[in-house]
Motif scaffolding. Structure first.
Motif, PDB file in Angstrom:
ATOM      1  N   VAL A   1     -81.776 -13.931 -76.452  1.00 44.06           N
ATOM      2  CA  VAL A   1     -81.716 -14.164 -75.014  1.00 44.06           C
ATOM      3  C   VAL A   1     -82.819 -15.161 -74.662  1.00 44.06           C
ATOM      4  CG1 VAL A   1     -81.920 -13.162 -72.707  1.00 44.06           C
ATOM      5  CG2 VAL A   1     -80.806 -11.861 -74.528  1.00 44.06           C
ATOM      6  N   GLU A   2     -82.457 -16.210 -73.938  1.00 41.63           N
ATOM      7  CA  GLU A   2     -83.433 -17.231 -73.551  1.00 41.63           C
ATOM      8  C   GLU A   2     -83.418 -17.403 -72.047  1.00 41.63           C
ATOM      9  OE1 GLU A   2     -82.315 -20.660 -75.820  1.00 41.63           O
ATOM     10  OE2 GLU A   2     -83.549 -20.052 -77.530  1.00 41.63           O
TER      11      GLU A   2
ATOM     12  N   SER B   1     -85.396 -16.100 -62.950  1.00 34.74           N
ATOM     13  CA  SER B   1     -84.489 -14.974 -62.705  1.00 34.74           C
ATOM     14  C   SER B   1     -83.138 -15.168 -63.375  1.00 34.74           C
ATOM     15  CB  SER B   1     -84.287 -14.784 -61.203  1.00 34.74           C
ATOM     16  OG  SER B   1     -83.725 -15.967 -60.626  1.00 34.74           O
ATOM     17  N   GLN B   2     -83.071 -16.072 -64.353  1.00 40.36           N
ATOM     18  CA  GLN B   2     -81.794 -16.348 -65.003  1.00 40.36           C
ATOM     19  C   GLN B   2     -81.981 -16.428 -66.521  1.00 40.36           C
ATOM     20  OE1 GLN B   2     -79.952 -19.975 -63.700  1.00 40.36           O
ATOM     21  NE2 GLN B   2     -77.984 -19.568 -64.700  1.00 40.36           N
TER      22      GLN B   2
END
Length: 449
Positions: free
Chosen positions: A352-353, A358-359
């Motif tokens: 996950v990057e 907030s995204q």
């Protein structure tokens, strides 16, 4: 000679004496008194001291009738035989009891010898305690572990988890181990500790971490593992070196070892085990970059029966969609997580990057459109290994990864099928079946290490 043998010999001697006495009485009854100087003197003495000595002497000279003699002999013989049989029965019962006791004691002592033989690793252990029906784990002295980690000095931290840290331990004889220290003030931490120790002492596989022991001190729980010198796959891929030590063939070997460990859990453990938290930080590498699965605190053995009480757990980016959305956990959930690890090895990117504060974006969402496009795939491969592999092998590995991360569990392969797909892509020297021809150490496409 012990007491049991002495008692046995005395009882046997008593039976022999009893038999001889009854035999003498029987003979005496049949033949009558034998006339001899000694018997005459005894009779005279009895007559002298008896108040009715004359009558005794006269009756002693009378002989009994033959029928009466036979009847008395028969009665004496029968009673003698009954006494002997009863005594022999008592002797048999006694021997049975003593033999059963001795056999039980022998069994206990042999079990104790087996337990002592199970104590591994340099005699550092305080005692041996059974923690599951299938295996054993060694209870270690807390003070020894505290000393070996230099009182859990921050400089010895190898990694951090949700409930504590893993420390490097060096013992007085120069040997090393990894010690996980857990703060079990909460119920969840205590459950994970008991679950991991209980499972690890059952496992025995070259691609599953070995449990050396455990210890407790108030609310602190310690788990001792073999030390993996090259740390975790996460550190190797995303740490300071950014995967420089991981060649193409090494990465395939790590994937193969991981698949073998999962196949052992899914196919060869009884009952089957679902790891539930497979990720690159839980894949550890030894000095030769052999991979081993670790951290079984969240593993489950019977998800079908316990799913109603199963708390949603795992790491973002590795959790399968059906488990995340519906709470459905199967062995295919581990296959999804394996697919994410395979993408990490292939692309060198984190699961996950962050795109913005907030995204976030998952590696699956980002890579899926490009994995199936042969013109784009070579461009998204980790730069460390780009152009160092046969493109045909690259496409095959990408195809395996795509199947593993399918949203629908039924479309994913079993881990055994994944294993058979990877074996032909790994060189023989690294545990596969691929034979490299014209291997040259300066050719980057043929580098094993």
């Amino acid at each position: 000679m012990n007491k049991k043998k002495k008692l046995f010999l005395r009882l046997l001697h008593f039976l022999v004496s009893l038999a001889s006495i009854h035999e003498t009485i029987a003979v005496f009854a049949i033949q009558g008194p034998v006339s001899s100087p000694i018997s005459s003197s005894i009779s005279a003495s009895m007559a002298a001291f008896s108040p009715a000595g004359i009558q005794l002497g006269n009756e002693g000279n009378k002989r009994m009738d033959p029928p009466k003699k036979m009847l008395m002999a028969l009665v004496i013989a029968c009673s003698s035989l009954g006494v002997i049989i009863f005594s022999l029965f008592c002797l048999w019962v006694y021997c049975r009891k003593t033999s059963s006791k001795s056999s039980k004691n022998g069994a206990k002592s042999s079990d104790g010898e087996k337990g002592n033989g199970l104590a591994p690793f340099l005699g550092k252990f305080k005692s041996m305690r059974t923690v599951s029906k299938e295996g054993y784990a060694s209870f270690m002295d807390y003070q020894i572990l505290e000393k070996a980690t230099n009182k859990f000095h921050p400089g010895n931290i190898l990694g951090e988890g949700g409930f504590g840290c893993v420390y490097k331990a060096q013992f007085d004889d120069g040997s090393f181990a990894a010690v996980k220290k857990l703060d079990c003030t909460g119920q969840d931490a205590e459950k994970e500790y008991e679950n991991e120790v209980g499972l690890l002492c059952r496992f025995k596989h070259p691609n599953v971490i070995s449990l050396l022991g455990f210890s407790t001190d108030n609310d602190t729980r310690l788990i001792v593992y073999e030390l993996m010198q090259n740390g975790s796959l996460e550190t190797q891929l995303h740490g300071p070196s950014h995967g420089l030590s991981l060649t193409w063939h090494r990465r395939l070997k790590i994937a193969l070892d991981t698949a073998r460990g999962l196949e052992y859990l899914h196919e060869h453990c009884n009952p089957p085990v679902i790891h539930r938290d497979l990720k690159s930080s839980n894949i550890l590498l030894d000095l030769e970059f052999n991979a081993k699965l670790s951290d079984f605190g969240l593993a489950v053995t019977d998800a079908a029966q316990s799913k109603n009480n199963l708390k949603l757990s795992g790491t973002l980016g590795y959790v399968a969609p059906e488990y995340l959305l519906d709470g459905k956990l199967t062995d295919k959930s581990d296959v999804y997580a394996f697919g994410v690890v395979l993408l990490e090895l292939l692309l060198g990117r984190k699961p996950v990057e962050k795109l913005a504060p907030s995204q976030c974006q998952s590696i699956v969402t980002w890579a899926m459109p490009q994995l199936t496009d042969r013109s784009k795939l070579p461009n998204i491969v980790d730069p460390v290994i780009r152009d160092t592999m046969d493109l045909k092998h690259l496409y095959q590995v990408a195809a395996v990864a795509v199947l593993c991360v399918q949203p629908e569990p039924s479309y994913r392969p079993f881990i055994a099928d994944v294993l058979h797909s990877l074996i032909p892509l790994v060189p023989v020297e690294l545990g596969g079946t691929l034979k490299l021809h014209n291997l040259h150490p300066l050719d980057p496409t043929n580098r094993l290490v």
